[in-house]
Motif scaffolding. Sequence first.
Motif, PDB file in Angstrom:
ATOM      1  N   GLY A 112       0.808  -1.212   0.000  1.00  0.00           N
ATOM      2  CA  GLY A 112       0.000   0.000   0.000  1.00  0.00           C
ATOM      3  C   GLY A 112       0.840   1.261   0.000  1.00  0.00           C
ATOM      4  N   ASN A 113       2.083   1.180   0.453  1.00  0.00           N
ATOM      5  CA  ASN A 113       2.974   2.348   0.452  1.00  0.00           C
ATOM      6  C   ASN A 113       3.526   2.621  -0.943  1.00  0.00           C
ATOM      7  OD1 ASN A 113       2.752   2.805   3.166  1.00  0.00           O
ATOM      8  ND2 ASN A 113       4.905   2.417   3.648  1.00  0.00           N
ATOM      9  N   LEU A 114       3.641   3.894  -1.298  1.00  0.00           N
ATOM     10  CA  LEU A 114       4.332   4.263  -2.528  1.00  0.00           C
ATOM     11  C   LEU A 114       5.785   3.805  -2.466  1.00  0.00           C
ATOM     12  CD1 LEU A 114       4.403   5.932  -5.221  1.00  0.00           C
ATOM     13  CD2 LEU A 114       5.207   7.839  -3.809  1.00  0.00           C
ATOM     14  N   THR A 115       6.413   3.969  -1.319  1.00  0.00           N
ATOM     15  CA  THR A 115       7.811   3.549  -1.178  1.00  0.00           C
ATOM     16  C   THR A 115       7.963   2.045  -1.352  1.00  0.00           C
ATOM     17  OG1 THR A 115       7.424   3.575   1.219  1.00  0.00           O
ATOM     18  CG2 THR A 115       8.587   5.460   0.274  1.00  0.00           C
ATOM     19  N   SER A 116       6.987   1.267  -0.904  1.00  0.00           N
ATOM     20  CA  SER A 116       7.075  -0.187  -1.037  1.00  0.00           C
ATOM     21  C   SER A 116       7.085  -0.592  -2.504  1.00  0.00           C
ATOM     22  CB  SER A 116       5.907  -0.862  -0.318  1.00  0.00           C
ATOM     23  OG  SER A 116       5.944  -0.605   1.066  1.00  0.00           O
ATOM     24  N   GLN A 117       6.258   0.049  -3.308  1.00  0.00           N
ATOM     25  CA  GLN A 117       6.206  -0.269  -4.735  1.00  0.00           C
ATOM     26  C   GLN A 117       7.529   0.069  -5.413  1.00  0.00           C
ATOM     27  OE1 GLN A 117       2.890   2.125  -5.949  1.00  0.00           O
ATOM     28  NE2 GLN A 117       1.418   0.984  -4.725  1.00  0.00           N
ATOM     29  N   PHE A 118       8.072   1.224  -5.051  1.00  0.00           N
ATOM     30  CA  PHE A 118       9.354   1.632  -5.633  1.00  0.00           C
ATOM     31  C   PHE A 118      10.492   0.734  -5.145  1.00  0.00           C
ATOM     32  CE2 PHE A 118      13.184   4.319  -4.834  1.00  0.00           C
ATOM     33  CZ  PHE A 118      13.639   4.343  -6.143  1.00  0.00           C
ATOM     34  N   PHE A 119      10.536   0.471  -3.826  1.00  0.00           N
ATOM     35  CA  PHE A 119      11.589  -0.388  -3.272  1.00  0.00           C
ATOM     36  C   PHE A 119      11.531  -1.793  -3.875  1.00  0.00           C
ATOM     37  CE2 PHE A 119      11.671   2.191   0.945  1.00  0.00           C
ATOM     38  CZ  PHE A 119      12.513   3.121   0.357  1.00  0.00           C
ATOM     39  N   ALA A 120      10.338  -2.269  -4.211  1.00  0.00           N
ATOM     40  CA  ALA A 120      10.208  -3.593  -4.823  1.00  0.00           C
ATOM     41  C   ALA A 120      10.954  -3.650  -6.156  1.00  0.00           C
ATOM     42  CB  ALA A 120       8.737  -3.946  -5.018  1.00  0.00           C
ATOM     43  N   ASN A 121      10.828  -2.596  -6.953  1.00  0.00           N
ATOM     44  CA  ASN A 121      11.553  -2.549  -8.226  1.00  0.00           C
ATOM     45  C   ASN A 121      13.060  -2.460  -8.002  1.00  0.00           C
ATOM     46  OD1 ASN A 121       9.468  -2.822 -10.087  1.00  0.00           O
ATOM     47  ND2 ASN A 121       9.037  -0.638 -10.133  1.00  0.00           N
ATOM     48  N   VAL A 122      13.459  -1.671  -6.994  1.00  0.00           N
ATOM     49  CA  VAL A 122      14.886  -1.570  -6.678  1.00  0.00           C
ATOM     50  C   VAL A 122      15.432  -2.932  -6.244  1.00  0.00           C
ATOM     51  CG1 VAL A 122      16.553  -0.559  -5.075  1.00  0.00           C
ATOM     52  CG2 VAL A 122      14.755   0.874  -6.064  1.00  0.00           C
ATOM     53  N   TYR A 123      14.664  -3.637  -5.424  1.00  0.00           N
ATOM     54  CA  TYR A 123      15.108  -4.913  -4.861  1.00  0.00           C
ATOM     55  C   TYR A 123      15.322  -5.967  -5.948  1.00  0.00           C
ATOM     56  CZ  TYR A 123      15.469  -8.269  -0.985  1.00  0.00           C
ATOM     57  OH  TYR A 123      15.917  -9.182  -0.059  1.00  0.00           O
ATOM     58  N   LEU A 124      14.454  -5.977  -6.956  1.00  0.00           N
ATOM     59  CA  LEU A 124      14.551  -6.999  -8.002  1.00  0.00           C
ATOM     60  C   LEU A 124      15.381  -6.547  -9.207  1.00  0.00           C
ATOM     61  CD1 LEU A 124      10.998  -8.646  -7.993  1.00  0.00           C
ATOM     62  CD2 LEU A 124      13.128  -9.500  -7.005  1.00  0.00           C
ATOM     63  N   HIS A 125      15.868  -5.321  -9.172  1.00  0.00           N
ATOM     64  CA  HIS A 125      16.699  -4.853 -10.289  1.00  0.00           C
ATOM     65  C   HIS A 125      17.946  -5.725 -10.494  1.00  0.00           C
ATOM     66  CE1 HIS A 125      18.665  -2.308 -13.165  1.00  0.00           C
ATOM     67  NE2 HIS A 125      19.636  -2.003 -12.317  1.00  0.00           N
ATOM     68  N   PRO A 126      18.674  -6.131  -9.432  1.00  0.00           N
ATOM     69  CA  PRO A 126      19.815  -7.031  -9.665  1.00  0.00           C
ATOM     70  C   PRO A 126      19.408  -8.348 -10.317  1.00  0.00           C
ATOM     71  CG  PRO A 126      19.933  -6.074  -7.463  1.00  0.00           C
ATOM     72  CD  PRO A 126      18.579  -5.725  -8.006  1.00  0.00           C
ATOM     73  N   LEU A 127      18.199  -8.838  -9.995  1.00  0.00           N
ATOM     74  CA  LEU A 127      17.720 -10.063 -10.632  1.00  0.00           C
ATOM     75  C   LEU A 127      17.457  -9.822 -12.118  1.00  0.00           C
ATOM     76  CD1 LEU A 127      16.743 -13.023 -10.188  1.00  0.00           C
ATOM     77  CD2 LEU A 127      14.444 -12.076  -9.910  1.00  0.00           C
ATOM     78  N   ASP A 128      16.887  -8.656 -12.451  1.00  0.00           N
ATOM     79  CA  ASP A 128      16.654  -8.307 -13.859  1.00  0.00           C
ATOM     80  C   ASP A 128      17.975  -8.326 -14.629  1.00  0.00           C
ATOM     81  OD1 ASP A 128      13.953  -7.887 -13.318  1.00  0.00           O
ATOM     82  OD2 ASP A 128      14.189  -5.724 -13.044  1.00  0.00           O
ATOM     83  N   LEU A 129      19.002  -7.727 -14.053  1.00  0.00           N
ATOM     84  CA  LEU A 129      20.304  -7.681 -14.726  1.00  0.00           C
ATOM     85  C   LEU A 129      20.899  -9.077 -14.874  1.00  0.00           C
ATOM     86  CD1 LEU A 129      21.950  -4.525 -13.084  1.00  0.00           C
ATOM     87  CD2 LEU A 129      20.693  -4.690 -15.249  1.00  0.00           C
ATOM     88  N   PHE A 130      20.732  -9.909 -13.846  1.00  0.00           N
ATOM     89  CA  PHE A 130      21.234 -11.278 -13.914  1.00  0.00           C
ATOM     90  C   PHE A 130      20.574 -12.038 -15.067  1.00  0.00           C
ATOM     91  CE2 PHE A 130      20.611 -15.759 -12.773  1.00  0.00           C
ATOM     92  CZ  PHE A 130      21.930 -16.178 -12.630  1.00  0.00           C
ATOM     93  N   ILE A 131      19.273 -11.905 -15.210  1.00  0.00           N
ATOM     94  CA  ILE A 131      18.543 -12.618 -16.256  1.00  0.00           C
ATOM     95  C   ILE A 131      18.948 -12.118 -17.636  1.00  0.00           C
ATOM     96  CG2 ILE A 131      16.245 -13.012 -17.242  1.00  0.00           C
ATOM     97  CD1 ILE A 131      15.183 -12.994 -14.342  1.00  0.00           C
ATOM     98  N   LYS A 132      19.062 -10.801 -17.778  1.00  0.00           N
ATOM     99  CA  LYS A 132      19.378 -10.237 -19.089  1.00  0.00           C
ATOM    100  C   LYS A 132      20.849 -10.432 -19.458  1.00  0.00           C
ATOM    101  CE  LYS A 132      16.996  -7.853 -21.268  1.00  0.00           C
ATOM    102  NZ  LYS A 132      16.112  -8.180 -22.435  1.00  0.00           N
ATOM    103  N   GLN A 133      21.750 -10.190 -18.506  1.00  0.00           N
ATOM    104  CA  GLN A 133      23.174 -10.147 -18.840  1.00  0.00           C
ATOM    105  C   GLN A 133      23.885 -11.479 -18.614  1.00  0.00           C
ATOM    106  OE1 GLN A 133      24.725  -6.852 -16.539  1.00  0.00           O
ATOM    107  NE2 GLN A 133      23.464  -5.344 -17.598  1.00  0.00           N
ATOM    108  N   THR A 134      23.618 -12.119 -17.473  1.00  0.00           N
ATOM    109  CA  THR A 134      24.316 -13.368 -17.164  1.00  0.00           C
ATOM    110  C   THR A 134      23.669 -14.554 -17.874  1.00  0.00           C
ATOM    111  OG1 THR A 134      24.946 -12.482 -15.000  1.00  0.00           O
ATOM    112  CG2 THR A 134      25.141 -14.865 -15.311  1.00  0.00           C
ATOM    113  N   LEU A 135      22.346 -14.681 -17.764  1.00  0.00           N
ATOM    114  CA  LEU A 135      21.669 -15.787 -18.452  1.00  0.00           C
ATOM    115  C   LEU A 135      21.542 -15.531 -19.945  1.00  0.00           C
ATOM    116  CD1 LEU A 135      18.753 -16.718 -15.972  1.00  0.00           C
ATOM    117  CD2 LEU A 135      21.068 -17.665 -16.128  1.00  0.00           C
TER     118      LEU A 135
END
Length: 358
Positions: free
Chosen positions: A203-226
Amino acid sequence: MPKRVRNLWPHVISFENLWQAYRAARRKKRRRPAVAAFEFEAETRLLRLQEKLAAGRYQPGGYRTFVVREWKRRIISAAPFEDRIVHHALCRVIEPIFERRFIHDSYACRRGKGTLAALNRAQHFARRYRYVLPVDVREFFPSIDHAVLRQILARHIGDQRVLMLIDQILAGGRDVLAEAYTPVLFPGDDLFALARPRGLPIGNLTSQFFANVYLHPLDLFIKQTLGCRAYLRYCDDLLLFADDKATLQAWRAALVTQLATLRLTLHAGRAQPVVVAAGFPFVGWTITPARRRLRRRNVVRFFRRYRMRLRAYGAGEIDLERLGATVHGWVGQTQHGSTTGLRKAVLRQLIPKVQAHG
């Protein structure tokens, strides 16, 4: 090591930033008592808030929580209005730092993105590849580890006062979702790891934003490493496309390991390669290369809400404009798929006459 941005605090607590944050926080909520009371003396209250932040006297208030039961039980948390202003003020300053680093195909809570763009992109990939691996993170918001999140944020933010404010926001919501978290021990953990601070209030605006920040390293892993070229994410729902099952199964095993570095786990039973022609679920729809159909649970959810609104209209509790807004909102969401017959069937119910009172 990425360049860290400093001297952000003056921008966060500037009156102009707080004023714009206040306007954003009150949008579509001006009739609520707490918002109306704040608006009555908005400038004075914002100056007081600015003084508290500048002097280090700001303390977040308590959350109001309520439970929503739509197929699964979800705990929604609402912060006090003044805290929501602070959340907007913070995000207005730090979000651009991360936005330019996020991958293109991350669609939740970002300008110019959203569910329709995610739906279109998923179908685009479905027309080019034979298989898809749907992945969703188990108990995502309750599982987000504060220390891991803080470390990711500190790689790019070099202003200690901003990081201290983030710490306050994280600490304020620490226990909101405690009951929703199923304890998990990762390699190297001892029993003290179960007491690690975790969880973001839904429900927090910060929670939605922090969620994207938290999974950003996973996004990079999928795109760049895999090397997955056809990948997209909406919050904690991921889709990876390929032309053979073996590749997706190897990627799935790598994801389990990589998610563990973020202290997350996936829903193992759901993360299985699927033939795209058979259809796969995503953002409330079932998608095939040729069609997209609304999932049954979403139809049932709206049908229940619509019947409640019809009864409320018949009892004189809401007006025709509000009833119409419910219908138009749903039609707007569903018109981007094969739903013509469905919309006719759901909306076939007659609008009741308003009961006379007196």
